[in-house]
Write a protein that holds these residues in place. Structure first.
Motif, PDB file in Angstrom:
ATOM      1  N   VAL A 278     -61.518  14.831  24.095  1.00 48.29           N
ATOM      2  CA  VAL A 278     -62.119  14.947  23.033  1.00 48.29           C
ATOM      3  C   VAL A 278     -61.127  12.993  22.679  1.00 48.29           C
ATOM      4  O   VAL A 278     -60.292  13.065  23.108  1.00 48.29           O
ATOM      5  N   GLY A 279     -61.502  12.468  22.419  1.00 53.06           N
ATOM      6  CA  GLY A 279     -61.152  11.022  22.466  1.00 53.06           C
ATOM      7  C   GLY A 279     -61.588  10.067  21.475  1.00 53.06           C
ATOM      8  O   GLY A 279     -62.399  10.321  21.147  1.00 53.06           O
ATOM      9  N   SER A 280     -61.088   8.627  21.617  1.00 55.20           N
ATOM     10  CA  SER A 280     -60.530   8.189  20.974  1.00 55.20           C
ATOM     11  C   SER A 280     -60.419   6.317  21.842  1.00 55.20           C
ATOM     12  O   SER A 280     -60.872   6.961  22.723  1.00 55.20           O
ATOM     13  N   GLN A 281     -60.774   4.921  20.961  1.00 52.78           N
ATOM     14  CA  GLN A 281     -60.903   4.375  22.119  1.00 52.78           C
ATOM     15  C   GLN A 281     -59.438   3.900  22.590  1.00 52.78           C
ATOM     16  O   GLN A 281     -59.174   3.033  24.034  1.00 52.78           O
ATOM     17  N   GLU A 282     -58.822   4.393  21.788  1.00 52.71           N
ATOM     18  CA  GLU A 282     -57.243   4.234  22.809  1.00 52.71           C
ATOM     19  C   GLU A 282     -56.336   5.663  22.668  1.00 52.71           C
ATOM     20  O   GLU A 282     -55.271   5.122  23.871  1.00 52.71           O
ATOM     21  N   SER A 283     -57.149   6.900  22.873  1.00 55.02           N
ATOM     22  CA  SER A 283     -55.654   7.825  23.475  1.00 55.02           C
ATOM     23  C   SER A 283     -57.386   9.432  23.520  1.00 55.02           C
ATOM     24  O   SER A 283     -58.184   9.013  23.088  1.00 55.02           O
ATOM     25  N   VAL A 284     -56.566   9.880  24.480  1.00 57.49           N
ATOM     26  CA  VAL A 284     -57.442  11.543  24.727  1.00 57.49           C
ATOM     27  C   VAL A 284     -57.141  12.516  24.268  1.00 57.49           C
ATOM     28  O   VAL A 284     -55.966  12.878  24.892  1.00 57.49           O
ATOM     29  N   LEU A 285     -56.869  13.451  23.573  1.00 54.86           N
ATOM     30  CA  LEU A 285     -57.028  14.636  23.570  1.00 54.86           C
ATOM     31  C   LEU A 285     -57.184  15.913  24.752  1.00 54.86           C
ATOM     32  O   LEU A 285     -58.356  15.662  24.507  1.00 54.86           O
ATOM     33  N   PHE A 286     -56.849  16.733  25.258  1.00 55.55           N
ATOM     34  CA  PHE A 286     -57.260  17.757  26.048  1.00 55.55           C
ATOM     35  C   PHE A 286     -56.586  18.763  25.892  1.00 55.55           C
ATOM     36  O   PHE A 286     -55.128  18.657  25.910  1.00 55.55           O
ATOM     37  N   ALA A 287     -57.135  19.987  26.505  1.00 54.78           N
ATOM     38  CA  ALA A 287     -56.188  21.177  27.275  1.00 54.78           C
ATOM     39  C   ALA A 287     -57.308  21.632  28.568  1.00 54.78           C
ATOM     40  O   ALA A 287     -58.255  21.085  29.187  1.00 54.78           O
ATOM     41  N   HIS A 288     -56.603  22.216  28.884  1.00 53.82           N
ATOM     42  CA  HIS A 288     -56.739  22.769  30.250  1.00 53.82           C
ATOM     43  C   HIS A 288     -56.434  23.722  30.170  1.00 53.82           C
ATOM     44  O   HIS A 288     -54.773  24.197  30.376  1.00 53.82           O
ATOM     45  N   GLN A 289     -55.856  24.729  32.151  1.00 59.27           N
ATOM     46  CA  GLN A 289     -55.235  25.766  32.338  1.00 59.27           C
ATOM     47  C   GLN A 289     -54.474  25.725  32.909  1.00 59.27           C
ATOM     48  O   GLN A 289     -54.411  24.579  33.929  1.00 59.27           O
ATOM     49  N   ALA A 290     -52.502  26.323  32.783  1.00 56.83           N
ATOM     50  CA  ALA A 290     -51.650  25.845  33.528  1.00 56.83           C
ATOM     51  C   ALA A 290     -50.758  26.767  33.209  1.00 56.83           C
ATOM     52  O   ALA A 290     -50.177  27.250  32.066  1.00 56.83           O
ATOM     53  N   ASP A 291     -50.145  27.462  33.840  1.00 56.14           N
ATOM     54  CA  ASP A 291     -48.962  28.901  33.936  1.00 56.14           C
ATOM     55  C   ASP A 291     -49.659  29.579  33.439  1.00 56.14           C
ATOM     56  O   ASP A 291     -48.918  30.053  32.518  1.00 56.14           O
ATOM     57  N   GLU A 292     -51.110  29.509  33.476  1.00 56.81           N
ATOM     58  CA  GLU A 292     -51.938  31.206  33.084  1.00 56.81           C
ATOM     59  C   GLU A 292     -52.150  31.520  31.692  1.00 56.81           C
ATOM     60  O   GLU A 292     -51.702  31.879  31.217  1.00 56.81           O
ATOM     61  N   THR A 293     -51.595  30.342  31.475  1.00 53.99           N
ATOM     62  CA  THR A 293     -52.507  30.018  30.211  1.00 53.99           C
ATOM     63  C   THR A 293     -52.992  28.274  29.036  1.00 53.99           C
ATOM     64  O   THR A 293     -53.158  28.349  30.702  1.00 53.99           O
ATOM     65  N   TYR A 294     -53.565  28.397  28.263  1.00 57.26           N
ATOM     66  CA  TYR A 294     -54.068  27.182  28.027  1.00 57.26           C
ATOM     67  C   TYR A 294     -53.338  26.593  27.466  1.00 57.26           C
ATOM     68  O   TYR A 294     -52.563  26.643  25.998  1.00 57.26           O
ATOM     69  N   ASN A 333     -52.729  29.925  14.613  1.00 56.98           N
ATOM     70  CA  ASN A 333     -51.507  30.345  14.898  1.00 56.98           C
ATOM     71  C   ASN A 333     -51.352  31.504  15.968  1.00 56.98           C
ATOM     72  O   ASN A 333     -50.392  31.371  16.811  1.00 56.98           O
ATOM     73  N   GLU A 334     -52.741  31.497  16.844  1.00 57.61           N
ATOM     74  CA  GLU A 334     -52.711  32.681  17.460  1.00 57.61           C
ATOM     75  C   GLU A 334     -52.461  31.929  18.977  1.00 57.61           C
ATOM     76  O   GLU A 334     -53.352  30.807  19.217  1.00 57.61           O
ATOM     77  N   PRO A 335     -52.707  32.716  19.889  1.00 68.09           N
ATOM     78  CA  PRO A 335     -51.334  31.643  21.218  1.00 68.09           C
ATOM     79  C   PRO A 335     -53.186  32.183  21.878  1.00 68.09           C
ATOM     80  O   PRO A 335     -53.575  32.704  22.291  1.00 68.09           O
ATOM     81  N   PHE A 336     -53.173  30.800  23.434  1.00 73.36           N
ATOM     82  CA  PHE A 336     -53.938  30.792  24.100  1.00 73.36           C
ATOM     83  C   PHE A 336     -53.830  31.613  25.586  1.00 73.36           C
ATOM     84  O   PHE A 336     -52.269  31.868  25.631  1.00 73.36           O
ATOM     85  N   ASN A 337     -54.480  32.138  25.676  1.00 72.86           N
ATOM     86  CA  ASN A 337     -54.236  32.884  27.392  1.00 72.86           C
ATOM     87  C   ASN A 337     -55.210  32.573  28.787  1.00 72.86           C
ATOM     88  O   ASN A 337     -55.541  31.423  28.645  1.00 72.86           O
ATOM     89  N   TYR A 338     -55.005  33.254  29.673  1.00 77.94           N
ATOM     90  CA  TYR A 338     -55.763  32.898  30.542  1.00 77.94           C
ATOM     91  C   TYR A 338     -57.099  32.742  30.460  1.00 77.94           C
ATOM     92  O   TYR A 338     -57.554  32.188  31.507  1.00 77.94           O
ATOM     93  N   TYR A 339     -57.724  33.494  29.059  1.00 81.07           N
ATOM     94  CA  TYR A 339     -59.272  33.597  29.691  1.00 81.07           C
ATOM     95  C   TYR A 339     -59.981  32.625  28.163  1.00 81.07           C
ATOM     96  O   TYR A 339     -61.231  32.645  27.798  1.00 81.07           O
ATOM     97  N   THR A 340     -58.666  31.255  28.129  1.00 81.49           N
ATOM     98  CA  THR A 340     -59.130  30.568  27.352  1.00 81.49           C
ATOM     99  C   THR A 340     -59.519  29.315  27.788  1.00 81.49           C
ATOM    100  O   THR A 340     -59.205  28.829  28.808  1.00 81.49           O
ATOM    101  N   PRO A 341     -60.480  28.687  27.693  1.00 82.23           N
ATOM    102  CA  PRO A 341     -61.345  28.884  26.231  1.00 82.23           C
ATOM    103  C   PRO A 341     -63.244  29.775  26.742  1.00 82.23           C
ATOM    104  O   PRO A 341     -63.233  29.807  25.494  1.00 82.23           O
ATOM    105  N   ASP A 342     -62.598  29.946  28.004  1.00 84.14           N
ATOM    106  CA  ASP A 342     -64.544  31.308  28.096  1.00 84.14           C
ATOM    107  C   ASP A 342     -64.907  32.242  27.244  1.00 84.14           C
ATOM    108  O   ASP A 342     -65.983  32.148  26.069  1.00 84.14           O
TER     109      ASP A 342
END
Length: 415
Positions: A278-294, A333-342
């Protein structure tokens, strides 16, 4: 059975009567029957002829749009508007689209929303709490809608996938019936703009094309095209804002982030499996899989730098507040994992969120509100949308589709 008994009785009676008597009785019966027939023909309830027939309520299997008149003058329900609440639920049922409508910054704000399945549009006066149905036109199977900020136009989707149908409706103050026009394009995603136009992306051969449509002038303008059609969009607030594009997220598939601005489509240095953004004119927030977590991150456009964020979040739980140079996010507060965001898409994973503000350019994040403490409920936030001047943020609870407001104008720590 009764007729047979009556006939037998008449035969038995007549067998003991003389012929003149029988003739007299027959004339009387015929006269009575003739009188009843004449009464039904000329003296019945001619003011309401439809009441003599059964309403079979048969469905119309050919019409996509069914119009229903509603001139009811009964008192409309009121929403409990509490000026002290920071987080407030304003619908008890799910919605498929919503928009804050306000003529001027000082005029009364309204929240418009669309009812699923039928496409009726309602308004809520955010000062008095009065709720009113402003469109009674039924759109069978309505599953998504977008409304322009002036409240005059709505774009509807009915059905899902390849069988989805789309229509444009004009909201008229003089009638609860919409003026509807079908849109014969394979639309994949759409949104309204602050300029009271619509942006949508549609299939174009093996790829897609993004289009702006002005319902007042009935004109279209192509913005950009892509060579793939499994597209997710983060639309800007107007045609000239930056729009972000990435492939539909899946933890098994790599995603790449694109931005369209200044009539140029370019790829940004943000990528990863299961990418969302999700982004604005100045920046972007993103998330992706890395090291078996999101994992979450932020990209500063002017500096061309990527850094970690102070909180982990799903970008689809965030919205840009352009007047405040920050994002509002639902953070769990719940942690993300390998199956996020599916798993979240599929509904097998839910979250209990709290509100945070994220300022990527300042590399800062601030905890704002514990939603459960404020509302007494666990809310899985989605579809955030800022109102005028970013005084309010609208969002839905993914668990039941209800519509809520986060009153930033009542929040001392949001500036």
């Amino acid at each position: 059975m009764c007729c047979r008994v009556l006939a037998i009785v008449l035969i038995l009676v007549c067998s003991y009567m003389k012929r003149p008597t029988i003739i007299i009785i027959g004339v009387i019966i015929v006269t009575l029957l003739l009188g009843v027939w004449l009464y039904l023909l000329f003296g019945g309830n001619s003011a309401a002829p439809d009441e003599n027939y059964a309403d079979l309520n048969l469905p119309n299997s050919t019409d996509v749009i069914v119009t229903t008149n509603d001139d009811s003058t009964s008192q409309e329900p009121l929403i409990d508007i509490n000026e002290l609440e920071i987080i407030q639920q304003i619908t008890t049922d799910s919605v498929i689209g919503f928009q804050e409508v306000q003529d001027t910054p000082t005029s009364t704000p309204f929240a418009y929303y669309v009812e699923p399945g039928v496409g009726n549009i309602y308004s809520i006066n955010l000062e008095t709490g009065e709720e009113k149905r402003i469109s009674a036109t039924t759109i069978p199977g309505a599953s998504k809608a977008a409304i322009t900020p002036d409240g005059n136009w709505a774009l509807f989707q009915a059905g899902q996938g390849g069988s989805a149908a789309f229509s444009l409706g004009e909201v008229r103050a003089s009638s609860t019936n919409l003026a509807l026009e079908p849109i014969n394009e394979a639309i994949l995603d759409f949104a309204s703009t602050k300029d009271n136009t619509f942006l949508y992306i549609a299939r174009d051969g093996s790829g897609t094309v993004a289009i702006e449509y002005d319902p007042v002038t009935e004109t279209s303008q192509a913005l950009f095209s892509l060579p793939f059609n499994e597209v997710r969009m983060d639309w800007g607030s107007s045609r000239d804002d930056t729009h972000y594009i990435y492939p539909k997220a899946n933890k098994h598939l790599p995603g790449y982030l694109y931005a369209f601005s200044d009539n140029t489509l370019k790829r940004l240095p943000v990528a990863g499996f299961g990418l969302t953004a999700v982004g604005s004119q100045e920046s972007v927030l993103f998330a992706h899989q890395a090291d078996e977590t999101y994992q979450s991150g932020q990209y500063i456009i002017g500096e061309d730098t990527t850094t970690n964020t102070v909180a982990e979040f799903l970008p689809e739980k965030c919205t840009d507040l352009d007047t405040r140079d920050m994002f509002i996010c639902g953070v769990s507060n719940e942690p993300f994992n390998y199956y996020t965001p599916d798993e979240w898409y599929e509904g097998t994973q839910t979250y209990s969120d709290n509100f945070w503000s994220i300022r990527p350019t300042a590399l800062a994040g601030t905890y704002l509100r514990n939603i459960t403490d404020e509302t007494g409920r666990n809310l899985d936030i989605t579809n955030l949308q800022a109102g005028f001047n970013s005084e309010r943020v609208y969002f839905q609870n993914k668990n039941d589709g209800t519509l809520w407001i986060y009153h930033l104008d009542r929040e001392p720590n949001s500036n």
